[in-house]
Design a protein around this motif. Structure first.
Motif, PDB file in Angstrom:
ATOM      1  N   ASN A 105      -6.650   1.778   9.393  1.00 23.00           N
ATOM      2  CA  ASN A 105      -5.935   1.210   8.255  1.00 23.00           C
ATOM      3  C   ASN A 105      -6.566  -0.055   7.693  1.00 23.00           C
ATOM      4  O   ASN A 105      -6.463  -0.340   6.504  1.00 23.00           O
ATOM      5  CB  ASN A 105      -4.472   0.949   8.625  1.00 23.00           C
ATOM      6  CG  ASN A 105      -3.660   2.230   8.578  1.00 23.00           C
ATOM      7  OD1 ASN A 105      -4.070   3.208   7.966  1.00 23.00           O
ATOM      8  ND2 ASN A 105      -2.516   2.241   9.229  1.00 23.00           N
ATOM      9  N   VAL A 106      -7.233  -0.809   8.531  1.00 24.02           N
ATOM     10  CA  VAL A 106      -7.784  -2.064   8.043  1.00 24.02           C
ATOM     11  C   VAL A 106      -8.871  -1.805   6.989  1.00 24.02           C
ATOM     12  O   VAL A 106      -9.028  -2.565   6.033  1.00 24.02           O
ATOM     13  CB  VAL A 106      -8.283  -2.911   9.245  1.00 24.02           C
ATOM     14  CG1 VAL A 106      -9.702  -2.613   9.631  1.00 24.02           C
ATOM     15  CG2 VAL A 106      -8.069  -4.374   8.984  1.00 24.02           C
ATOM     16  N   LYS A 107      -9.569  -0.685   7.123  1.00 28.88           N
ATOM     17  CA  LYS A 107     -10.599  -0.346   6.117  1.00 28.88           C
ATOM     18  C   LYS A 107      -9.955  -0.006   4.769  1.00 28.88           C
ATOM     19  O   LYS A 107     -10.499  -0.316   3.714  1.00 28.88           O
ATOM     20  CB  LYS A 107     -11.455   0.817   6.622  1.00 28.88           C
ATOM     21  CG  LYS A 107     -12.357   0.426   7.784  1.00 28.88           C
ATOM     22  CD  LYS A 107     -13.231   1.579   8.239  1.00 28.88           C
ATOM     23  CE  LYS A 107     -14.168   1.129   9.356  1.00 28.88           C
ATOM     24  NZ  LYS A 107     -14.986   2.242   9.867  1.00 28.88           N
ATOM     25  N   ILE A 108      -8.794   0.649   4.812  1.00 32.87           N
ATOM     26  CA  ILE A 108      -8.061   0.954   3.578  1.00 32.87           C
ATOM     27  C   ILE A 108      -7.714  -0.347   2.856  1.00 32.87           C
ATOM     28  O   ILE A 108      -7.867  -0.459   1.629  1.00 32.87           O
ATOM     29  CB  ILE A 108      -6.764   1.734   3.895  1.00 32.87           C
ATOM     30  CG1 ILE A 108      -7.095   3.113   4.472  1.00 32.87           C
ATOM     31  CG2 ILE A 108      -5.870   1.852   2.665  1.00 32.87           C
ATOM     32  CD1 ILE A 108      -5.887   3.869   5.008  1.00 32.87           C
ATOM     33  N   PHE A 109      -7.272  -1.361   3.600  1.00 35.11           N
ATOM     34  CA  PHE A 109      -6.809  -2.593   2.971  1.00 35.11           C
ATOM     35  C   PHE A 109      -7.957  -3.499   2.541  1.00 35.11           C
ATOM     36  O   PHE A 109      -7.796  -4.305   1.637  1.00 35.11           O
ATOM     37  CB  PHE A 109      -5.800  -3.294   3.884  1.00 35.11           C
ATOM     38  CG  PHE A 109      -4.487  -2.557   3.887  1.00 35.11           C
ATOM     39  CD1 PHE A 109      -3.506  -2.858   2.955  1.00 35.11           C
ATOM     40  CD2 PHE A 109      -4.258  -1.496   4.751  1.00 35.11           C
ATOM     41  CE1 PHE A 109      -2.315  -2.143   2.901  1.00 35.11           C
ATOM     42  CE2 PHE A 109      -3.076  -0.772   4.712  1.00 35.11           C
ATOM     43  CZ  PHE A 109      -2.094  -1.098   3.783  1.00 35.11           C
ATOM     44  N   LYS A 110      -9.112  -3.322   3.145  1.00 31.82           N
ATOM     45  CA  LYS A 110     -10.322  -3.988   2.640  1.00 31.82           C
ATOM     46  C   LYS A 110     -10.636  -3.474   1.231  1.00 31.82           C
ATOM     47  O   LYS A 110     -10.836  -4.256   0.299  1.00 31.82           O
ATOM     48  CB  LYS A 110     -11.499  -3.715   3.577  1.00 31.82           C
ATOM     49  CG  LYS A 110     -12.834  -4.238   3.055  1.00 31.82           C
ATOM     50  CD  LYS A 110     -13.971  -3.909   4.024  1.00 31.82           C
ATOM     51  CE  LYS A 110     -15.321  -4.351   3.465  1.00 31.82           C
ATOM     52  NZ  LYS A 110     -16.435  -4.055   4.409  1.00 31.82           N
ATOM     53  N   VAL A 111     -10.637  -2.160   1.080  1.00 31.04           N
ATOM     54  CA  VAL A 111     -10.920  -1.538  -0.228  1.00 31.04           C
ATOM     55  C   VAL A 111      -9.845  -1.924  -1.255  1.00 31.04           C
ATOM     56  O   VAL A 111     -10.162  -2.232  -2.419  1.00 31.04           O
ATOM     57  CB  VAL A 111     -11.010  -0.001  -0.074  1.00 31.04           C
ATOM     58  CG1 VAL A 111     -11.066   0.689  -1.425  1.00 31.04           C
ATOM     59  CG2 VAL A 111     -12.229   0.368   0.768  1.00 31.04           C
ATOM     60  N   GLN A 112      -8.584  -1.952  -0.831  1.00 29.29           N
ATOM     61  CA  GLN A 112      -7.523  -2.299  -1.780  1.00 29.29           C
ATOM     62  C   GLN A 112      -7.590  -3.769  -2.180  1.00 29.29           C
ATOM     63  O   GLN A 112      -7.288  -4.114  -3.325  1.00 29.29           O
ATOM     64  CB  GLN A 112      -6.167  -1.932  -1.189  1.00 29.29           C
ATOM     65  CG  GLN A 112      -6.021  -0.421  -1.062  1.00 29.29           C
ATOM     66  CD  GLN A 112      -4.617   0.046  -0.761  1.00 29.29           C
ATOM     67  OE1 GLN A 112      -3.763  -0.727  -0.354  1.00 29.29           O
ATOM     68  NE2 GLN A 112      -4.379   1.328  -0.947  1.00 29.29           N
ATOM     69  N   GLY A 113      -7.982  -4.629  -1.240  1.00 29.98           N
ATOM     70  CA  GLY A 113      -8.191  -6.037  -1.591  1.00 29.98           C
ATOM     71  C   GLY A 113      -9.275  -6.183  -2.650  1.00 29.98           C
ATOM     72  O   GLY A 113      -9.113  -6.925  -3.635  1.00 29.98           O
ATOM     73  N   GLN A 114     -10.361  -5.454  -2.478  1.00 32.25           N
ATOM     74  CA  GLN A 114     -11.447  -5.505  -3.462  1.00 32.25           C
ATOM     75  C   GLN A 114     -10.986  -5.004  -4.833  1.00 32.25           C
ATOM     76  O   GLN A 114     -11.337  -5.579  -5.872  1.00 32.25           O
ATOM     77  CB  GLN A 114     -12.631  -4.673  -2.954  1.00 32.25           C
ATOM     78  CG  GLN A 114     -13.311  -5.287  -1.734  1.00 32.25           C
ATOM     79  CD  GLN A 114     -14.266  -4.340  -1.029  1.00 32.25           C
ATOM     80  OE1 GLN A 114     -14.086  -3.102  -1.065  1.00 32.25           O
ATOM     81  NE2 GLN A 114     -15.269  -4.871  -0.354  1.00 32.25           N
TER      82      GLN A 114
END
Length: 332
Positions: A105-114
């Motif tokens: 999930n942390v990778k999903i939220f990295k992309v969403q932050g960007q």
């Protein structure tokens, strides 16, 4: 009538969103006079299901809903949004530990932050619901450097609602009679539900919960563990994670952030820590906050006893460990 605001919900074809979208569209979150343009973001594989959700939202005939934009494109989903509910994440299943969720999930939220950094308004208010919510919010903020860190929050309101309901049931009063129940730390089994500063209305007067319920053993044991393990208990019974109650809590969280808290009342939100109450800094930690003009402030000066201090330290340590793991995943 106000100008419409754009609001995005990710994971919009999922179970939590199914309950949340109606609350938003009905005016329960942003106010009865605030028109909404709803951006519904999900992955390409869910577009067929999302089409059905859009039909249902249209069929609700909600006067405040001025537009519905279903999309799998983050540029469209996050475009000029003023509020974001980041619900979409891999759900926790029975037998899963929270740490099992973190790597995916942390990778999903990295992309969403960007994507938020690139497309959303710089004043956007971001609520992370997808677990592990606190650390996901931290990562999301890290990868959206042009948006203030204070604009990224994690949902511990579900835990607060659970705790408030437990206290009200124990005292035999209505839910509205109890306020200022707190959640410290992580939205996990280390969280610390704290009723020591809570108040209950009994008849015409308001008294401390600890005076109305002088059962220290229950407050430090069964109450704490019931709230800590409630999510797992729901999964065990329902075979799926909390959805209706999570959606209600997400609406409560954003409503208070948007419209403010009343004087003398505070709510629990996962916010970027400044080290208050000896919590670790630079993690997203649930504190009691008061809110005015869409700005939250950590409530200061609450007395912390040794029992509470130990619980705050434990949940803080977990968040430091999660941060370390999350940053390692993001840098791979």
């Amino acid at each position: 009538m106000l100008e419409p605001i754009k609001v995005v919900v990710t994971g919009a074809a999922g179970q939590i969103a199914y309950s949340l979208l109606y609350q938003i569209g009905k005016g329960d979150v942003f106010g009865q006079d605030q028109p909404i343009i709803m951006h519904l973001l999900d992955i390409p594989a869910m577009m067929g299901v999302l089409e059905g959700v859009v039909m249902e939202m249209m069929d609700c005939a909600l006067p405040l809903v001025r537009g519905i934009v279903p999309t799998a494109d983050p540029a469209v989903g996050f475009g000029d949004v003023e509020a974001a509910f980041l619900v979409g994440a891999m759900p926790r299943k029975e037998g899963m530990e929270r740490k099992d969720l973190l790597a995916a999930n942390v990778k999903i939220f990295k992309v969403q932050g960007q994507a938020l950094d690139k497309y959303a308004k710089k004043t956007v208010k971001v609520l992370v619901v997808g677990n592990p919510a606190n650390t996901n919010a931290l990562i999301c903020a890290k990868y959206a450097p042009s948006i203030p860190k204070e604009n990224f929050t994690a949902m511990t309101r579900l835990d607060q609602n659970r705790a408030q309901a437990q206290i009200a049931a124990r005292l035999g009063v209505g839910i509205e009679s109890v306020r200022n129940v707190l959640i410290w730390g992580n939205h996990s089994s280390t969280q610390y539900p704290d009723a020591r500063h809570a108040l209950v209305k009994k008849g015409a007067e308001e008294v401390k919960v600890t005076d109305a319920l002088p059962d220290t053993a229950w407050l430090q044991d069964q109450f704490v563990t019931t709230v800590q393990k409630r999510g797992a208990a729901v999964i065990a019974a329902r075979k799926m994670s909390s959805a209706m109650s999570a959606a209600k809590a997400a609406g409560d969280h954003m409503r208070d952030w948007w419209l403010g808290t009343s004087d003398g009342s505070f709510v629990s939100m996962g916010v970027i820590s400044d080290g208050s109450y000896n919590a670790p800094s630079d993690v997203v930690f649930s504190f009691p906050v008061s809110i005015k003009n869409k700005q939250w402030t950590i409530v200061q000066g609450l007395a912390i006893d040794d029992f509470s201090r130990g619980k705050i330290e434990q949940t803080g340590q977990e968040l430091v460990e999660e941060r370390q793991e999350a940053l390692a995943v993001c840098e791979d």
